[in-house]
Design a protein around this motif. Structure first.
Motif, short mmCIF file in Angstrom:
data_model
loop_
_atom_site.label_atom_id
_atom_site.label_comp_id
_atom_site.label_asym_id
_atom_site.label_seq_id
_atom_site.Cartn_x
_atom_site.Cartn_y
_atom_site.Cartn_z
N ALA A 95 -35.31 -18.05 -37.47
CA ALA A 95 -36.09 -18.70 -36.41
C ALA A 95 -35.75 -18.07 -35.07
O ALA A 95 -34.77 -17.33 -34.93
CB ALA A 95 -35.80 -20.21 -36.38
N GLU A 96 -36.56 -18.39 -34.08
CA GLU A 96 -36.38 -17.86 -32.74
C GLU A 96 -36.26 -19.02 -31.78
O GLU A 96 -37.17 -19.86 -31.69
CB GLU A 96 -37.56 -16.96 -32.37
N VAL A 97 -35.14 -19.08 -31.06
CA VAL A 97 -34.88 -20.20 -30.16
C VAL A 97 -34.88 -19.70 -28.72
O VAL A 97 -34.63 -18.53 -28.45
CB VAL A 97 -33.54 -20.89 -30.48
N CYS A 98 -35.17 -20.62 -27.82
CA CYS A 98 -35.19 -20.32 -26.39
C CYS A 98 -34.08 -21.13 -25.72
O CYS A 98 -34.00 -22.35 -25.89
CB CYS A 98 -36.54 -20.66 -25.79
N ALA A 99 -33.21 -20.45 -24.97
CA ALA A 99 -32.10 -21.10 -24.29
C ALA A 99 -32.52 -21.55 -22.89
O ALA A 99 -33.65 -21.32 -22.46
CB ALA A 99 -30.90 -20.17 -24.22
N CYS A 100 -31.58 -22.18 -22.18
CA CYS A 100 -31.89 -22.70 -20.85
C CYS A 100 -32.25 -21.60 -19.86
O CYS A 100 -33.01 -21.82 -18.93
CB CYS A 100 -30.69 -23.50 -20.33
#
Length: 284
Positions: A95-100
């Protein structure tokens, strides 16, 4: 009717059957197909991926691969001839996550899904011995054999939730679903370059997968079939060629379709009485 019948369609009525022969093969006694939507499936990420996941604000699906299935067959009590097939699917999830800070990073982990079906496999208490088995070795079981055919799942959705919504206890006092991960074969763990995390993270990754599968039960049987002739290959074996690489390249057809892909699918028999024009549409 020719004397020699080749593999393929049989012409003539009746077909020219030479003899009836008895063969030993596996017969399919029962089978089923399934189209499942597996919702909110827990993903066990690698340790590095868990650290990235704990700082993530959003996630989107990327890739899901079916690594292996573990199959177990047990007879059903009080229902002779029927068997319970327990199947465990092991998925490699990316999966691909987006951080702050707005950066996107990949996370990967293992998802496990258990499935059970009841199929008819007939009965048989005979013990099977073979000359291929060593002396005094255990005889072959007469239990039916289960086969699972499946494709890689369709990655439908991914979501991030707080760990407490999946686990009702607080680590490290207890480890939720630890037994499930302990049963993972070593060959599956070797697909990952880091240790898989069971508990201790702040967030969990949940995925929704679409899985197509076919399950069947087979048993060794002796079947009488009609025989037409012995199957002799008609094609001659071709070895390596002495042609130069350029000569071989010249024999390859130009890939027109790669350069000029169709704008849309055009049926073989257009419903309207017209001719397709150059830009791929159908006009009268």
């Amino acid at each position: 009717m020719p004397d020699k019948v080749l593999p393929g369609p049989i012409h003539g009525n009746p077909p020219c059957v030479k003899e009836a022969v008895c063969i030993h093969t596996k017969r399919i006694y029962d089978s089923c197909r399934d189209k499942e939507c597996i919702e909110n499936l827990r993903v066990y990420p690698t340790r590095c991926s868990q650290e990235i996941l704990d700082c993530a604000t959003s996630v989107k699906s990327r890739d899901a691969k079916l690594l292996w299935t573990n199959i177990d067959v047990r007879d059903v009590a009080f229902n002779r001839g029927f068997y319970s097939v327990d199947i465990r699917f092991f998925y490699y999830i990316t999966a691909e996550v987006c951080a702050c800070n707005g950066r996107t990073q990949k996370v990967k982990g293992l998802a496990i899904y258990d499935k059970n079906v009841i199929l008819f496999g007939s009965e048989g208490d005979v013990k099977i011995f073979s000359s291929e088995l060593p002396a005094c070795s255990k005889c072959a079981s007469n239990m039916p054999t289960a086969f699972v055919e499946a494709v890689d799942p369709i990655f439908l959705d991914a979501d991030i939730c707080e760990a407490k919504t999946v686990c009702s206890c607080t680590p490290p006092e207890c480890e939720c679903n630890c037994d499930e991960l302990c049963d993972v074969p070593q060959c599956i763990k070797e697909y990952f370059d880091d240790e898989l995390v069971v508990s201790g993270g702040c967030k969990n990754l949940l995925v929704t997968l679409g899985q197509f599968s076919i399950v069947r039960l087979e048993r060794d049987s002796q079947i009488l079939i009609p025989a037409y002739d012995f199957c002799m290959p008609e094609k001659e074996c071709v070895g390596s060629s002495e042609d130069s690489p350029c000569d071989l390249f010249r024999k390859i057809k130009f890939p027109v379709g790669e350069f000029f892909p169709p704008s849309r699918a055009i049926p073989d028999n257009p419903p309207c009485d017209c001719k397709p024009v150059s830009y791929g549409c159908c006009g009268k």
